[in-house]
Each structure stands twice: as C-alpha cells, then as structure tokens.
Scaffold this motif. Sequence first.
Motif, short mmCIF file in Angstrom:
data_model
loop_
_atom_site.label_atom_id
_atom_site.label_comp_id
_atom_site.label_asym_id
_atom_site.label_seq_id
_atom_site.Cartn_x
_atom_site.Cartn_y
_atom_site.Cartn_z
N GLN A 1 24.09 36.55 26.34
CA GLN A 1 24.01 38.02 26.37
C GLN A 1 24.10 38.59 24.96
N GLY A 2 24.94 37.99 24.12
CA GLY A 2 25.06 38.41 22.73
C GLY A 2 23.78 38.16 21.96
N ARG A 3 23.16 37.01 22.18
CA ARG A 3 21.88 36.70 21.53
C ARG A 3 20.81 37.71 21.96
N GLN A 4 20.80 38.05 23.25
CA GLN A 4 19.81 39.01 23.75
C GLN A 4 20.06 40.40 23.15
N ALA A 5 21.31 40.81 23.07
CA ALA A 5 21.64 42.11 22.47
C ALA A 5 21.20 42.16 21.01
N LEU A 6 21.40 41.06 20.29
CA LEU A 6 21.00 40.98 18.89
C LEU A 6 19.48 41.07 18.76
N GLU A 7 18.77 40.36 19.63
CA GLU A 7 17.30 40.42 19.61
C GLU A 7 16.82 41.82 19.97
N ASP A 8 17.44 42.45 20.96
CA ASP A 8 17.06 43.82 21.34
C ASP A 8 17.28 44.77 20.17
N TRP A 9 18.39 44.60 19.44
CA TRP A 9 18.67 45.45 18.29
C TRP A 9 17.62 45.25 17.21
N ARG A 10 17.22 44.00 16.98
CA ARG A 10 16.19 43.74 15.97
C ARG A 10 14.85 44.37 16.35
N VAL A 11 14.51 44.30 17.63
CA VAL A 11 13.27 44.95 18.10
C VAL A 11 13.38 46.46 17.89
N GLU A 12 14.55 47.01 18.22
CA GLU A 12 14.78 48.45 18.03
C GLU A 12 14.62 48.83 16.55
N LEU A 13 15.17 48.01 15.65
CA LEU A 13 15.01 48.28 14.22
C LEU A 13 13.55 48.27 13.83
N ARG A 14 12.83 47.22 14.25
CA ARG A 14 11.40 47.11 13.88
C ARG A 14 10.61 48.30 14.41
N THR A 15 10.83 48.65 15.66
CA THR A 15 10.10 49.74 16.28
C THR A 15 10.40 51.08 15.61
N THR A 16 11.67 51.29 15.32
CA THR A 16 12.08 52.56 14.72
C THR A 16 11.58 52.70 13.28
N LEU A 17 11.57 51.59 12.53
CA LEU A 17 11.17 51.65 11.13
C LEU A 17 9.66 51.55 10.91
N ALA A 18 8.91 51.05 11.88
CA ALA A 18 7.47 50.83 11.70
C ALA A 18 6.73 52.05 11.17
N PRO A 19 6.98 53.25 11.67
CA PRO A 19 6.23 54.41 11.15
C PRO A 19 6.45 54.65 9.65
N ARG A 20 7.62 54.30 9.14
CA ARG A 20 7.90 54.50 7.72
C ARG A 20 7.04 53.60 6.83
N PHE A 21 6.50 52.53 7.41
CA PHE A 21 5.74 51.55 6.64
C PHE A 21 4.27 51.50 7.05
N ALA A 22 3.82 52.51 7.79
CA ALA A 22 2.45 52.52 8.31
C ALA A 22 1.41 52.58 7.19
N ASP A 23 1.75 53.16 6.06
CA ASP A 23 0.77 53.33 4.99
C ASP A 23 0.86 52.25 3.91
N VAL A 24 1.60 51.18 4.16
CA VAL A 24 1.75 50.12 3.15
C VAL A 24 0.47 49.29 3.11
N SER A 25 -0.02 49.06 1.91
CA SER A 25 -1.27 48.30 1.73
C SER A 25 -1.06 46.82 2.04
N ASP A 26 -2.16 46.11 2.23
CA ASP A 26 -2.09 44.67 2.50
C ASP A 26 -1.41 43.93 1.36
N ASP A 27 -1.72 44.30 0.12
CA ASP A 27 -1.09 43.65 -1.04
C ASP A 27 0.42 43.89 -1.05
N ASP A 28 0.81 45.13 -0.73
CA ASP A 28 2.25 45.43 -0.69
C ASP A 28 2.94 44.69 0.46
#
Length: 146
Positions: free
Chosen positions: A94-121
């Motif tokens: 359950q702890g491993r699942q909570a940690l994975e869920d938190w990581r998905v939440e981080l990725r999903t929440t932060l994705a819009p901030r990095f939408a304009d990053v170029s392929d090189d970046d």
Amino acid sequence: MERAEVVASLILSAHALARIAAQDAGNEAPSAQWRVLSILENSAPVRIGDLARAARTTQPGTTRLVGELERTGLVVRASDPQDSRATLVTITAQGRQALEDWRVELRTTLAPRFADVSDDDWLALERAADLLRTHSTERPTTGDSE
C-alpha cells in the motif's frame, strides 16, 4: 555559474517544483512522508535511527511519522531480530502504491509547466535527471541506533 552552484540550483528548483505540485494538486501529505517512503522503497528493513539520518529528520520526529504511516498501512514496524530494543521499518505494498500515485500526481500537475520545452532542452533535462539519479543512490546504513 560554477559547478557547485549548478547542483545547488537543481536541488533547490526540484524542491520548489515538488512544493508547487503538492500545492497545485491539493496534496496535504507532509513532504517527509514521501521522503521516508522513497528511502524505504529501495531499502531492506531500516532502523528508525538510520531512517531519521537518511531523511535528515530527528529520531523522535521520524518515530512519530512512522507511527502515522503505520496507522495508515503504508509501513510496518517490527523488532530487529538482532537487537530487540531496535525497531525496523518496511514499506508495504500500500505504501509503494501511495508513492507511485504521488509520483503520477507530481508528473500530471507539473506537465503544463514544461509543455513548451524544446526537444533539445528535454534531452538536457533527461541527462541532468540521469546524473542526479546516479549521484543520489546513497542508502541508509545499518548501525547501532534504534
């Protein structure tokens, strides 16, 4: 920027992004919870004192946090078979699942901030992430602490 400044800047930026993501997602779990679960994820059972050192928190604070994590089913505590005075902590499924869920939440929440990053970046960020991962593989040691 000097090398030491680059590493410090990366670390501070990563902490800031984690705070921003938690706030934006409305995640009220303390960052220490995720830090402890991340340490336990890749470790054998860890003594409380060693976990406190690895998490850079006090032993009493870690003991309280581990108690809360145990009550919610994210970790289990057991006596150390080599020293019954010491307590070992292990992450649960359950702890491993909570940690994975938190990581998905981080990725999903932060994705819009990095939408304009170029392929090189993106390649530069991937390389930086690989370097940071390579240099952050320290595991808690087993010692004589509780």
